[in-house]
Each structure stands twice: as C-alpha cells, then as structure tokens.
Design an enzyme around this catalytic site. Structure first.
Site, PDB file in Angstrom:
ATOM      1  N   CYS A  98      -4.246  -1.944  -1.756  1.00 57.35           N
ATOM      2  CA  CYS A  98      -4.454  -0.544  -2.133  1.00 57.35           C
ATOM      3  C   CYS A  98      -5.463  -0.519  -3.268  1.00 57.35           C
ATOM      4  CB  CYS A  98      -3.103   0.019  -2.572  1.00 57.35           C
ATOM      5  SG  CYS A  98      -3.200   1.599  -3.426  1.00 57.35           S
TER       6      CYS A  98
ATOM      7  N   ASP B  89       0.877  -1.175   0.000  1.00 59.22           N
ATOM      8  CA  ASP B  89       0.000   0.000   0.000  1.00 59.22           C
ATOM      9  C   ASP B  89       0.912   1.222   0.000  1.00 59.22           C
ATOM     10  OD1 ASP B  89      -2.408   1.550   0.307  1.00 59.22           O
ATOM     11  OD2 ASP B  89      -1.915   1.814   2.425  1.00 59.22           O
ATOM     12  N   SER B  90       0.313   2.410  -0.103  1.00 59.00           N
ATOM     13  CA  SER B  90       1.128   3.626   0.011  1.00 59.00           C
ATOM     14  C   SER B  90       1.610   3.829   1.449  1.00 59.00           C
ATOM     15  CB  SER B  90       0.293   4.831  -0.432  1.00 59.00           C
ATOM     16  OG  SER B  90      -0.848   4.945   0.404  1.00 59.00           O
TER      17      SER B  90
ATOM     18  N   GLU C 190      -2.871   9.464   7.772  1.00 63.17           N
ATOM     19  CA  GLU C 190      -1.415   9.264   7.878  1.00 63.17           C
ATOM     20  C   GLU C 190      -0.789  10.262   8.857  1.00 63.17           C
ATOM     21  OE1 GLU C 190       0.736   7.000   6.635  1.00 63.17           O
ATOM     22  OE2 GLU C 190      -0.654   5.830   5.407  1.00 63.17           O
TER      23      GLU C 190
ATOM     24  N   CYS D 194     -11.088   2.554  -0.187  1.00 62.80           N
ATOM     25  CA  CYS D 194      -9.672   2.844   0.102  1.00 62.80           C
ATOM     26  C   CYS D 194      -9.353   2.106   1.395  1.00 62.80           C
ATOM     27  CB  CYS D 194      -9.457   4.345   0.291  1.00 62.80           C
ATOM     28  SG  CYS D 194      -7.829   4.780   0.938  1.00 62.80           S
TER      29      CYS D 194
ATOM     30  N   HIS E 226      -7.399   2.720   3.715  1.00 58.80           N
ATOM     31  CA  HIS E 226      -7.232   3.551   4.913  1.00 58.80           C
ATOM     32  C   HIS E 226      -8.565   3.806   5.636  1.00 58.80           C
ATOM     33  CE1 HIS E 226      -3.341   4.663   3.095  1.00 58.80           C
ATOM     34  NE2 HIS E 226      -3.003   5.207   4.245  1.00 58.80           N
TER      35      HIS E 226
END
Ligand code: DGL
Length: 274
Positions: free
Chosen positions: A76, A13-14, A153, A185, A187
């Site tokens: 992701c 993932d990022s 984040e 997403c 997140h």
C-alpha cells in the site's frame, strides 16, 4: 517445526490493491509463503488522516509480527508514504515499502515523471521527494485521484464514468507531456487499459510492486531467509466482507481464494496460526 526460512512474508493493503504486489511475489519469489491482510473494514486509506494511517499500520504490523511472519511488505503506497519510517523504528523485523523502489525505477526511465496516487500519498509528497532524491534533474507532477480506489473496489472498472474520471485526472499530466507514469497506488495497475488508451504510446509505465519485490528478494538473500521448500498456499485475512474480497480476487488472481475474516478488535488481541 517451521524454520525461519519457511515462515511467511506478511503483506497488507486496504483491499485488493495489494494483489498486484502478491502477483509480483508469485512471479519473482515463487517459493515464498504469504500471509495477506486486507483492511476492508477501513478502506479507502487514501482519504484518511496521517494519524489514522499510523494507527492502522501499527495495529496491522503488530498482528503480522504476532502471527510469526519473517518480513513485512507494505503493499500500500499510502501506508508506505506515511508510516514506513515509524514502523521500521518500532518493529524488529524487515519492513519494506513501495515509494523508494518505485522512485528509483522511475528516474531510470524518464525525465518528466507523472505520479498518480491517493490524495494522502500525493499530499505527503513522498514520491516527489524520493524521485528528486534519486535524480534532482528530473521534473515531477503528482495527481491525487480520490475516486479510483472506490470505483475499483466496487468493480466499476468498465463503467464509462471510470474512463471519464481517468481522463480528468490525466489531463494535467498530458499537458505537461510526461514521458513516465508511476502507479502511486497498488490498485491502479488494474486501470492499465484505460490509462494506456488516454496517454501517448511512448509513455513508460512504472509499477513500483515490481521493484519492491526485487528489493525484498535481495533482502531475503542477505538475511539468509529465502525459502527453498514448497510454499504453503497463501493465507488471506480481511477485516470485513470476506465473500466480496474473494469474488473480486477471482478476477484478479484467476482463482477464488479462501478468505477468513478477523474483527478489528481481535486484530489487537489475537494472532493466527500460520
Ligand atoms: N492501495 C493502497 C495504496 O497503494 C490504498 C488505497 C486506498 O485504500 O485508498 O495507496
């Protein structure tokens, strides 16, 4: 010697979004060993161009394959929406994404489906197409949510501003009286308390991670790749700020993982021993 069954599953993932997929892997496939890559040097992905995402995904999967994983899960949605088909045609190991498993689960639950996602995922219409492909009789509304990933984040989940932004993003979906919300997403499941407080109690929440891991479990079985031995501890590698990643992970996983850093230049050159 490591047998094919004992090899790790590579997930990426990022940033910390993929931990929601990792959590599901721990729950459904507790014997599997995992290599987690977080591309923290280049997050967020959701505001990047398709060309950039294709390049990032190509580099990351190339590195995961060199490092000897037996399967790749794109943890992701942005990568799954934009780069899954290309990656599958290039690399010779199973590569799975979140969109189709999430879409199939959504049409099982509702008829008026809202998808919250990164701007890149929403613009790709990947969820709209996959949902309508699964059931052409449902209705779909997608909302791109550019501020969510940076807020998560930066550990600002409890900031009043996050609530305000969530209210703004959900308003069009509330107006459409959605009965189902897809976390488009990885997140976003961290926002669950806020999102539940804003939506009517009857709305179903779909976390595509749950269904991606179900698909992965089946795939491992059909390919005779399940591990029956004790798993190795998860290996975490990020492209920047390993301390920050470890701090955020502590809240999400309940333990502070050991996190290694690899430079993006080395990602292209080196594999790691796993
Ligand atoms: N968590 C990822 C996703 O599911 C990437 C989010 C981002 O970096 O913008 O789309």
């Amino acid at each position: 010697m490591t047998t094919d069954r004992q090899k790790r599953i590579g997930i990426f993932d990022s940033g910390i979004g993929g931990l929601t997929v990792l959590r599901e892997l721990y729950r459904q496939l507790p014997n599997e060993s995992i290599l987690y890559f977080g591309d923290t040097a280049r997050l967020p992905y959701g505001t990047k161009t398709t060309e950039e995402i294709l390049q990032f995904v190509d580099e990351i999967i190339g590195w995961l394959v060199k490092s000897g994983v037996k399967m790749v899960l794109m943890a992701c949605n942005t990568s799954s929406a934009l780069a899954l088909e290309k990656a599958k045609s290039k690399f010779d190991i199973p590569i799975l994404g979140l969109i189709v498993p999430g879409a199939n689960a959504a049409v099982e639950q509702g008829k008026r489906i809202g998808v919250i996602a990164t701007p890149a995922t929403a613009a790709s219409n990947a969820y709209r197409y996959a949902i309508l492909d699964a059931d052409a009789s449902v209705q779909v509304w997608q909302v791109g949510c550019p501020y969510f990933v940076p807020l998560i984040e930066q550990n600002q989940l409890h900031d009043p501003y996050t609530y305000q932004i969530a209210e703004e993003y959900l308003t069009p979906l509330i107006q459409q009286q959605i009965d189902t919300l897809v976390y488009g997403c990885t997140h976003y499941p961290y926002l669950e308390p806020i999102l539940r407080s804003l939506l009517p109690k009857s709305v179903n929440f779909i976390d595509p991670a749950v269904y991606l891991v179900k698909v992965a479990a089946k795939k491992l079985e059909t390919m005779n790749l399940q591990n029956f031995n004790t798993p190795k501890p998860t290996k975490f590698v990020v492209s920047a700020s390993p301390q920050k990643f470890a701090d955020l992970s502590l809240q999400r996983l309940g333990y502070r993982p050991v996190v290694e850093a690899i430079s993006l230049a080395n990602l292209l050159e080196q594999s790691i021993s796993i």
